[in-house]
Design a protein around this motif. Structure first.
Motif, PDB file in Angstrom:
ATOM      1  N   ALA A  22       1.166  -6.211  -2.927  1.00 37.04           N
ATOM      2  CA  ALA A  22       0.743  -5.184  -1.968  1.00 37.04           C
ATOM      3  C   ALA A  22      -0.528  -4.501  -2.456  1.00 37.04           C
ATOM      4  O   ALA A  22      -1.479  -4.292  -1.686  1.00 37.04           O
ATOM      5  N   HIS A  23      -0.570  -4.154  -3.728  1.00 38.79           N
ATOM      6  CA  HIS A  23      -1.787  -3.560  -4.307  1.00 38.79           C
ATOM      7  C   HIS A  23      -2.972  -4.509  -4.162  1.00 38.79           C
ATOM      8  O   HIS A  23      -4.077  -4.100  -3.774  1.00 38.79           O
ATOM      9  N   ALA A  24      -2.744  -5.784  -4.466  1.00 42.90           N
ATOM     10  CA  ALA A  24      -3.849  -6.751  -4.475  1.00 42.90           C
ATOM     11  C   ALA A  24      -4.430  -6.971  -3.083  1.00 42.90           C
ATOM     12  O   ALA A  24      -5.655  -7.044  -2.920  1.00 42.90           O
ATOM     13  N   VAL A  25      -3.579  -7.058  -2.068  1.00 39.50           N
ATOM     14  CA  VAL A  25      -4.107  -7.331  -0.728  1.00 39.50           C
ATOM     15  C   VAL A  25      -4.803  -6.097  -0.164  1.00 39.50           C
ATOM     16  O   VAL A  25      -5.801  -6.214   0.562  1.00 39.50           O
ATOM     17  N   VAL A  26      -4.302  -4.915  -0.492  1.00 37.12           N
ATOM     18  CA  VAL A  26      -4.976  -3.689  -0.049  1.00 37.12           C
ATOM     19  C   VAL A  26      -6.342  -3.577  -0.712  1.00 37.12           C
ATOM     20  O   VAL A  26      -7.339  -3.216  -0.071  1.00 37.12           O
ATOM     21  N   GLY A  29      -8.908  -5.421   1.018  1.00 35.67           N
ATOM     22  CA  GLY A  29      -9.303  -4.938   2.336  1.00 35.67           C
ATOM     23  C   GLY A  29      -8.318  -5.219   3.446  1.00 35.67           C
ATOM     24  O   GLY A  29      -8.630  -4.991   4.627  1.00 35.67           O
ATOM     25  N   ALA A  30      -7.121  -5.698   3.098  1.00 34.64           N
ATOM     26  CA  ALA A  30      -6.121  -6.014   4.118  1.00 34.64           C
ATOM     27  C   ALA A  30      -5.292  -4.788   4.470  1.00 34.64           C
ATOM     28  O   ALA A  30      -5.241  -3.794   3.732  1.00 34.64           O
ATOM     29  N   ARG A  31      -4.611  -4.881   5.608  1.00 36.40           N
ATOM     30  CA  ARG A  31      -3.630  -3.879   6.011  1.00 36.40           C
ATOM     31  C   ARG A  31      -2.259  -4.420   5.640  1.00 36.40           C
ATOM     32  O   ARG A  31      -1.846  -5.466   6.154  1.00 36.40           O
ATOM     33  N   ALA A  32      -1.581  -3.733   4.750  1.00 33.51           N
ATOM     34  CA  ALA A  32      -0.327  -4.235   4.203  1.00 33.51           C
ATOM     35  C   ALA A  32       0.872  -3.709   4.981  1.00 33.51           C
ATOM     36  O   ALA A  32       0.939  -2.527   5.339  1.00 33.51           O
ATOM     37  N   VAL A  33       1.816  -4.608   5.219  1.00 36.36           N
ATOM     38  CA  VAL A  33       3.113  -4.251   5.796  1.00 36.36           C
ATOM     39  C   VAL A  33       4.157  -4.543   4.717  1.00 36.36           C
ATOM     40  O   VAL A  33       4.273  -5.674   4.248  1.00 36.36           O
ATOM     41  N   LEU A  34       4.906  -3.522   4.328  1.00 33.57           N
ATOM     42  CA  LEU A  34       5.819  -3.626   3.208  1.00 33.57           C
ATOM     43  C   LEU A  34       7.261  -3.685   3.701  1.00 33.57           C
ATOM     44  O   LEU A  34       7.726  -2.770   4.388  1.00 33.57           O
ATOM     45  N   LEU A  35       7.974  -4.743   3.333  1.00 36.25           N
ATOM     46  CA  LEU A  35       9.380  -4.898   3.702  1.00 36.25           C
ATOM     47  C   LEU A  35      10.235  -4.948   2.446  1.00 36.25           C
ATOM     48  O   LEU A  35       9.916  -5.665   1.487  1.00 36.25           O
ATOM     49  N   ALA A  36      11.301  -4.173   2.447  1.00 40.29           N
ATOM     50  CA  ALA A  36      12.313  -4.197   1.383  1.00 40.29           C
ATOM     51  C   ALA A  36      13.469  -3.328   1.839  1.00 40.29           C
ATOM     52  O   ALA A  36      13.377  -2.630   2.853  1.00 40.29           O
ATOM     53  N   ARG A  37      14.555  -3.365   1.084  1.00 36.35           N
ATOM     54  CA  ARG A  37      15.719  -2.565   1.467  1.00 36.35           C
ATOM     55  C   ARG A  37      15.638  -1.136   0.963  1.00 36.35           C
ATOM     56  O   ARG A  37      16.261  -0.241   1.529  1.00 36.35           O
ATOM     57  N   ARG A  38      14.894  -0.888  -0.108  1.00 31.66           N
ATOM     58  CA  ARG A  38      14.874   0.440  -0.730  1.00 31.66           C
ATOM     59  C   ARG A  38      13.779   1.308  -0.103  1.00 31.66           C
ATOM     60  O   ARG A  38      12.613   1.258  -0.501  1.00 31.66           O
ATOM     61  N   GLN A  39      14.165   2.130   0.861  1.00 30.46           N
ATOM     62  CA  GLN A  39      13.189   2.902   1.621  1.00 30.46           C
ATOM     63  C   GLN A  39      12.433   3.893   0.752  1.00 30.46           C
ATOM     64  O   GLN A  39      11.230   4.106   0.949  1.00 30.46           O
ATOM     65  N   ASP A  40      13.120   4.522  -0.214  1.00 32.45           N
ATOM     66  CA  ASP A  40      12.442   5.510  -1.048  1.00 32.45           C
ATOM     67  C   ASP A  40      11.286   4.879  -1.821  1.00 32.45           C
ATOM     68  O   ASP A  40      10.190   5.453  -1.896  1.00 32.45           O
ATOM     69  N   LEU A  49      -0.663   3.601  -1.777  1.00 32.68           N
ATOM     70  CA  LEU A  49      -1.652   2.623  -1.330  1.00 32.68           C
ATOM     71  C   LEU A  49      -2.628   3.183  -0.296  1.00 32.68           C
ATOM     72  O   LEU A  49      -3.732   2.674  -0.156  1.00 32.68           O
ATOM     73  N   GLY A  50      -2.215   4.187   0.460  1.00 29.97           N
ATOM     74  CA  GLY A  50      -3.138   4.758   1.428  1.00 29.97           C
ATOM     75  C   GLY A  50      -2.582   4.798   2.831  1.00 29.97           C
ATOM     76  O   GLY A  50      -1.446   4.371   3.090  1.00 29.97           O
ATOM     77  N   SER A  51      -3.396   5.276   3.761  1.00 30.70           N
ATOM     78  CA  SER A  51      -2.916   5.579   5.106  1.00 30.70           C
ATOM     79  C   SER A  51      -2.641   4.340   5.957  1.00 30.70           C
ATOM     80  O   SER A  51      -1.751   4.353   6.802  1.00 30.70           O
ATOM     81  N   ASP A  52      -3.406   3.275   5.774  1.00 32.95           N
ATOM     82  CA  ASP A  52      -3.272   2.106   6.644  1.00 32.95           C
ATOM     83  C   ASP A  52      -2.282   1.096   6.071  1.00 32.95           C
ATOM     84  O   ASP A  52      -2.564  -0.084   5.917  1.00 32.95           O
ATOM     85  N   VAL A  53      -1.096   1.604   5.727  1.00 35.66           N
ATOM     86  CA  VAL A  53      -0.025   0.780   5.174  1.00 35.66           C
ATOM     87  C   VAL A  53       1.246   1.107   5.942  1.00 35.66           C
ATOM     88  O   VAL A  53       1.552   2.277   6.189  1.00 35.66           O
ATOM     89  N   LEU A  54       1.968   0.085   6.330  1.00 38.63           N
ATOM     90  CA  LEU A  54       3.187   0.261   7.109  1.00 38.63           C
ATOM     91  C   LEU A  54       4.384  -0.146   6.258  1.00 38.63           C
ATOM     92  O   LEU A  54       4.449  -1.278   5.779  1.00 38.63           O
ATOM     93  N   ALA A  55       5.319   0.786   6.041  1.00 34.33           N
ATOM     94  CA  ALA A  55       6.520   0.520   5.252  1.00 34.33           C
ATOM     95  C   ALA A  55       7.724   0.451   6.182  1.00 34.33           C
ATOM     96  O   ALA A  55       8.003   1.415   6.911  1.00 34.33           O
ATOM     97  N   ILE A  56       8.445  -0.668   6.155  1.00 30.62           N
ATOM     98  CA  ILE A  56       9.577  -0.873   7.054  1.00 30.62           C
ATOM     99  C   ILE A  56      10.802  -1.286   6.239  1.00 30.62           C
ATOM    100  O   ILE A  56      10.839  -2.398   5.696  1.00 30.62           O
ATOM    101  N   PRO A  57      11.816  -0.433   6.145  1.00 28.53           N
ATOM    102  CA  PRO A  57      13.061  -0.862   5.487  1.00 28.53           C
ATOM    103  C   PRO A  57      13.663  -2.035   6.250  1.00 28.53           C
ATOM    104  O   PRO A  57      13.791  -1.988   7.476  1.00 28.53           O
TER     105      PRO A  57
END
Length: 244
Positions: A22-26, A29-40, A49-57
């Motif tokens: 996730a760090h590397a793609v951001v 210059g990419a927009r990262a979408v993060l998927l995992a079970r641990r929402q915190d 990572l910044g504002s243009d990142v989407l985190a989805i449990p």
């Protein structure tokens, strides 16, 4: 594929290789979408990572949760350019000692879940006329080790799914690539399905040779850019091709 402004979906993003990727793609210059079970953890990483990142449990073994996550991404960005199937788990046991329920769970996460993810994003990529899928396998599939049958068989199945998908999707402009990491300094060895003591002993013994997750992330970014079929980080003395 050019990463700048692309939408990159990373599973297992809350730690280890997924977090580093996730760090590397951001950074690329990419927009990262993060998927995992641990929402915190996802929320903390997204904030970092910044504002243009989407985190989805999301539990990637659940087709319904995966479809919902993909729909959220499509509504926000209108596309998914890259899928990185990184979520996975280990299991250490002899053939006689593999618990069948544990093995089924392992196959569900390491083999079936990546297929669920691929099936969810491929229609979008077909419509776009382009896309990239990187499946994170294991360097352990390049050799044979006692106690590794459950884990390596789940990843070997993923290898074949990836290779066949690469053939089937080439005409649609979708590349499917494989990466085989070596021992990596992550939480992997402390979260195995079974055989925790053996895994932890292996982790301690491998401290001096384990790669940082950032190196795996760097190689994943290279695969996205080149579209190569596969690469590995396994040193030659362990059956791989890595010279680093």
């Amino acid at each position: 594929m050019e990463l700048k402004n692309s939408v990159v979906l990373v599973t297992g993003a809350s730690s280890g290789i997924g977090e580093a990727t996730a760090h590397a793609v951001v950074q690329a210059g990419a927009r990262a979408v993060l998927l995992a079970r641990r929402q915190d953890r996802l929320d903390d990483l997204a904030l970092e990572l910044g504002s243009d990142v989407l985190a989805i449990p999301c539990d990637v073994t659940s087709p319904a949760e995966v479809q919902k996550a993909v729909q959220i991404v499509q509504e926000k960005y209108g596309r998914i350019d890259v899928l990185i199937n990184n979520a996975g788990q280990g299991l250490y046991a002899t053939i006689e000692g593999i618990y069948i329920d544990d093995f089924r769970g392992l196959l569900n996460l390491n083999t079936v879940a990546p297929l669920i993810m691929m099936q969810a994003v491929i229609p979008l990529m077909r419509a776009q006329g382009a896309g990239c899928i990187v499946n994170v396998s294991s360097g352990a599939t390049l050799a044979t080790y006692p106690g590794s049958a459950a884990y390596t068989s789940s990843k070997s199945a993923l290898n074949m799914i990836s290779k066949v998908a690469r053939l089937e999707l080439a005409d649609a402009g979708i590349t499917v690539s494989l990466i085989h990491p070596f021992m990596t300094a992550t939480e992997f060895y402390g979260s195995v399905k079974s055989g925790l003591n053996t895994a932890q002993e292996q982790a301690v013994g491998a401290t001096s040779i384990a790669h940082p997750p950032s190196l795996v992330a760097h190689m994943i970014v290279n695969l996205i850019r080149t579209g190569d079929e596969e690469t590995d980080l396994v040193p030659k003395e362990y059956g791989g091709s890595f010279d680093g």
